[in-house]
Design an enzyme around this catalytic site. Structure first.
Site, mmCIF file in Angstrom:
data_model
loop_
_atom_site.group_PDB
_atom_site.id
_atom_site.type_symbol
_atom_site.label_atom_id
_atom_site.label_comp_id
_atom_site.label_asym_id
_atom_site.label_seq_id
_atom_site.Cartn_x
_atom_site.Cartn_y
_atom_site.Cartn_z
ATOM 1 N N TYR A 1 31.798 76.480 44.598
ATOM 2 C CA TYR A 1 30.801 76.474 45.719
ATOM 3 C C TYR A 1 30.456 75.133 46.428
ATOM 4 O O TYR A 1 30.320 75.248 47.577
ATOM 5 C CB TYR A 1 29.678 77.280 45.252
ATOM 6 C CG TYR A 1 29.821 78.748 45.099
ATOM 7 C CD1 TYR A 1 30.143 79.611 46.143
ATOM 8 C CD2 TYR A 1 29.903 79.199 43.805
ATOM 9 C CE1 TYR A 1 30.385 80.884 45.851
ATOM 10 C CE2 TYR A 1 30.422 80.411 43.632
ATOM 11 C CZ TYR A 1 30.543 81.620 44.727
ATOM 12 O OH TYR A 1 30.882 82.789 44.495
ATOM 13 N N ARG B 1 33.406 74.694 48.851
ATOM 14 C CA ARG B 1 33.308 75.916 49.967
ATOM 15 C C ARG B 1 32.338 75.278 51.051
ATOM 16 O O ARG B 1 32.243 75.146 52.311
ATOM 17 C CB ARG B 1 32.740 76.937 49.444
ATOM 18 C CG ARG B 1 33.555 77.507 48.392
ATOM 19 C CD ARG B 1 34.806 78.608 49.105
ATOM 20 N NE ARG B 1 35.781 77.747 49.426
ATOM 21 C CZ ARG B 1 36.514 77.063 48.602
ATOM 22 N NH1 ARG B 1 36.555 77.177 47.206
ATOM 23 N NH2 ARG B 1 37.576 76.226 48.922
ATOM 24 N N GLN C 1 29.119 89.850 55.559
ATOM 25 C CA GLN C 1 29.489 89.711 54.028
ATOM 26 C C GLN C 1 29.825 88.103 53.914
ATOM 27 O O GLN C 1 29.986 87.900 52.768
ATOM 28 C CB GLN C 1 30.734 90.759 53.925
ATOM 29 C CG GLN C 1 30.414 91.938 54.114
ATOM 30 C CD GLN C 1 31.697 92.664 53.757
ATOM 31 O OE1 GLN C 1 32.409 93.035 52.734
ATOM 32 N NE2 GLN C 1 32.453 92.833 54.861
ATOM 33 N N ASN C 2 29.708 87.421 54.922
ATOM 34 C CA ASN C 2 30.208 85.962 54.866
ATOM 35 C C ASN C 2 28.990 85.274 54.369
ATOM 36 O O ASN C 2 27.860 85.562 54.733
ATOM 37 C CB ASN C 2 30.654 85.470 56.248
ATOM 38 C CG ASN C 2 31.987 86.172 56.470
ATOM 39 O OD1 ASN C 2 32.551 86.623 55.823
ATOM 40 N ND2 ASN C 2 32.070 85.919 57.704
ATOM 41 N N ASP D 1 29.056 81.911 55.031
ATOM 42 C CA ASP D 1 28.935 80.683 55.600
ATOM 43 C C ASP D 1 27.851 80.931 56.667
ATOM 44 O O ASP D 1 27.343 81.859 56.871
ATOM 45 C CB ASP D 1 30.307 80.385 56.509
ATOM 46 C CG ASP D 1 30.599 81.562 57.607
ATOM 47 O OD1 ASP D 1 29.902 81.818 58.361
ATOM 48 O OD2 ASP D 1 31.830 81.950 57.418
ATOM 49 N N HIS E 1 25.790 88.936 51.225
ATOM 50 C CA HIS E 1 26.201 88.362 49.926
ATOM 51 C C HIS E 1 25.592 86.917 49.768
ATOM 52 O O HIS E 1 26.292 86.190 48.928
ATOM 53 C CB HIS E 1 27.732 88.329 49.890
ATOM 54 C CG HIS E 1 28.401 89.762 50.073
ATOM 55 N ND1 HIS E 1 29.723 90.079 50.305
ATOM 56 C CD2 HIS E 1 27.660 90.752 49.421
ATOM 57 C CE1 HIS E 1 29.865 91.510 50.237
ATOM 58 N NE2 HIS E 1 28.683 91.741 49.641
ATOM 59 N N GLY F 1 36.990 92.106 61.004
ATOM 60 C CA GLY F 1 37.627 90.654 60.157
ATOM 61 C C GLY F 1 36.958 91.249 58.425
ATOM 62 O O GLY F 1 36.733 90.351 57.683
ATOM 63 N N THR F 2 37.003 92.481 58.215
ATOM 64 C CA THR F 2 36.732 92.807 56.717
ATOM 65 C C THR F 2 37.940 93.867 56.222
ATOM 66 O O THR F 2 38.022 94.759 56.969
ATOM 67 C CB THR F 2 35.229 93.156 56.418
ATOM 68 O OG1 THR F 2 35.439 93.927 55.289
ATOM 69 C CG2 THR F 2 34.792 94.066 57.661
ATOM 70 N N SER F 3 38.327 93.733 55.046
ATOM 71 C CA SER F 3 39.169 94.553 54.579
ATOM 72 C C SER F 3 38.411 95.945 54.046
ATOM 73 O O SER F 3 39.032 96.910 53.543
ATOM 74 C CB SER F 3 40.107 93.914 53.372
ATOM 75 O OG SER F 3 39.036 93.442 52.451
HETATM 76 P P1 NAD Z 1 38.794 90.107 52.948
HETATM 77 O O1 NAD Z 1 39.426 88.527 52.470
HETATM 78 O O2 NAD Z 1 38.805 91.166 51.821
HETATM 79 O O3 NAD Z 1 39.378 90.696 54.266
HETATM 80 C C1 NAD Z 1 39.450 89.650 55.161
HETATM 81 C C2 NAD Z 1 39.762 90.604 56.489
HETATM 82 O O4 NAD Z 1 40.079 90.007 57.645
HETATM 83 C C3 NAD Z 1 41.507 91.435 56.395
HETATM 84 O O5 NAD Z 1 41.304 92.639 56.679
HETATM 85 C C4 NAD Z 1 42.117 90.508 57.316
HETATM 86 O O6 NAD Z 1 43.311 91.318 57.593
HETATM 87 C C5 NAD Z 1 41.157 90.088 58.214
HETATM 88 N N1 NAD Z 1 41.771 89.117 59.095
HETATM 89 C C6 NAD Z 1 42.444 87.918 58.796
HETATM 90 N N2 NAD Z 1 42.739 86.864 59.736
HETATM 91 C C7 NAD Z 1 41.633 87.411 60.819
HETATM 92 C C8 NAD Z 1 41.124 86.986 62.088
HETATM 93 N N3 NAD Z 1 41.635 85.970 62.565
HETATM 94 N N4 NAD Z 1 40.325 87.910 62.863
HETATM 95 C C9 NAD Z 1 40.075 89.002 62.361
HETATM 96 N N5 NAD Z 1 40.253 89.491 61.213
HETATM 97 C C10 NAD Z 1 41.072 88.767 60.231
HETATM 98 O O7 NAD Z 1 37.263 89.668 53.200
HETATM 99 P P2 NAD Z 1 35.718 90.604 53.187
HETATM 100 O O8 NAD Z 1 36.208 91.879 53.561
HETATM 101 O O9 NAD Z 1 34.752 89.798 53.968
HETATM 102 O O10 NAD Z 1 35.240 90.636 51.499
HETATM 103 C C11 NAD Z 1 35.530 89.657 50.631
HETATM 104 C C12 NAD Z 1 34.303 88.833 50.027
HETATM 105 O O11 NAD Z 1 34.801 87.504 50.179
HETATM 106 C C13 NAD Z 1 33.050 88.954 50.893
HETATM 107 O O12 NAD Z 1 32.242 89.498 50.132
HETATM 108 C C14 NAD Z 1 32.632 87.670 51.459
HETATM 109 O O13 NAD Z 1 31.247 87.443 50.867
HETATM 110 C C15 NAD Z 1 33.382 86.733 50.592
HETATM 111 N N6 NAD Z 1 34.101 85.749 51.537
HETATM 112 C C16 NAD Z 1 33.521 84.825 52.320
HETATM 113 C C17 NAD Z 1 34.000 83.788 53.222
HETATM 114 C C18 NAD Z 1 33.050 83.255 54.420
HETATM 115 O O14 NAD Z 1 31.974 83.202 54.157
HETATM 116 N N7 NAD Z 1 33.703 82.857 55.286
HETATM 117 C C19 NAD Z 1 35.367 83.436 52.953
HETATM 118 C C20 NAD Z 1 35.831 84.111 51.965
HETATM 119 C C21 NAD Z 1 35.255 85.361 51.135
#
Ligand code: NAD
Length: 228
Positions: free
Chosen positions: A55, A58, A88-89, A91, A106, A172-174
């Site tokens: 972390y 990050r 869910q981010n 950041d 989160h 941007g979430t899977s």
């Molecule tokens: P995920 O990694 O499971 O999914 C990311 C999604 O974003 C995918 O569907 C992908 O196709 C899509 N994607 C990729 N590039 C993109 C773009 N340029 N524009 C739009 N969409 C795009 O992430 P999630 O669903 O958020 O779940 C994963 C967990 O990881 C979360 O709980 C989160 O807390 C954590 N996480 C957070 C960060 C952050 O804070 N930035 C980064 C990584 C993981």
């Protein structure tokens, strides 16, 4: 002008173009770290120094990242819509882009909390948390992050927001991480739903308008569509 309530669920993908890697995409963080080692209570019990280092890295990366056009557009559109972001981010790019209403499901990288009292939370900005750093009561500090297997305290508030939506968007979430992914079930029936992602995302609702674009392109396109 009456502003409609737009509720947006965002995930790692919205920050990808700001240089913060997603977990599941190719090149995502999972490849270098075993998630259960760095994002679970078991991992913390086994090797807290590794978790803190993960972390700290990050947080240091976040310091140099900038909000992209997707974050900025969501903030700017507050003049036309009542925008609530559920992210869910971990950041802070939505806040730095100027969004006023951001609910973190989160946790937040820029905060630390006591390992003993969940309510003892403090802002640490971009500084490190190291082994031996303590809260006022003398207990070790940990990242203010919801790890896998932990409860998501903001869920009730998130469900209320989703139920109140007049327009709902997913960016941007899977939709793989629960309970966040289940929020889609609470979107009112008559409320239009937009989904922005450059890749295919499995959604179980049929009434979804999919914009298969990166967030920086897809978010402005969505607002054009809504305004038409
Ligand atoms: P995920 O990694 O499971 O999914 C990311 C999604 O974003 C995918 O569907 C992908 O196709 C899509 N994607 C990729 N590039 C993109 C773009 N340029 N524009 C739009 N969409 C795009 O992430 P999630 O669903 O958020 O779940 C994963 C967990 O990881 C979360 O709980 C989160 O807390 C954590 N996480 C957070 C960060 C952050 O804070 N930035 C980064 C990584 C993981």
């Amino acid at each position: 002008m009456i502003r409609k309530r737009l509720v947006v669920l965002t995930g790692a993908g919205i920050s990808a173009e700001s240089g913060i890697r997603t977990f599941r995409d190719m090149g995502g963080l999972w490849e270098e770290y075993d998630v259960m080692e760095v994002a679970s209570p078991e991992g913390w019990a086994k090797n807290p120094q590794l978790v803190l280092r993960f972390y700290n890295e990050r947080r240091s990366q976040l310091k140099n990242a900038q909000p992209n056009l997707a974050h900025k557009t969501l903030a700017e559109e507050e003049t036309n819509f009542i925008v609530h972001i559920i992210t869910q981010n971990v950041d802070n790019l939505h806040e730095r882009a100027g969004s006023s209403n951001v609910l973190h499901l989160h946790g937040e990288l820029t905060k630390a909390r006591s390992t003993v009292n969940d309510n003892s939370i403090k802002d640490i900005g971009y500084s490190e948390i190291n082994w031996g750093d303590k809260c006022e009561k003398g207990f070790q500090l940990r990242p203010h992050i919801v790890w896998f297997g932990e409860a998501v305290p903001a869920m009730d508030e998130a469900i209320k927001l989703v139920r109140s939506a007049e327009i709902f968007a997913v960016v941007g979430t899977s939709l793989n991480v629960y309970p966040a992914a289940g929020l889609l079930d609470y979107v009112p029936k008559c409320c239009p739903i937009y989904l922005i992602d450059p890749n295919d995302v499995g959604v179980w609702r049929r009434d979804v308008t999919v914009i298969k674009e990166k967030a920086s392109v897809g978010v402005p396109v969505m607002f054009e569509m809504i305004k038409k």
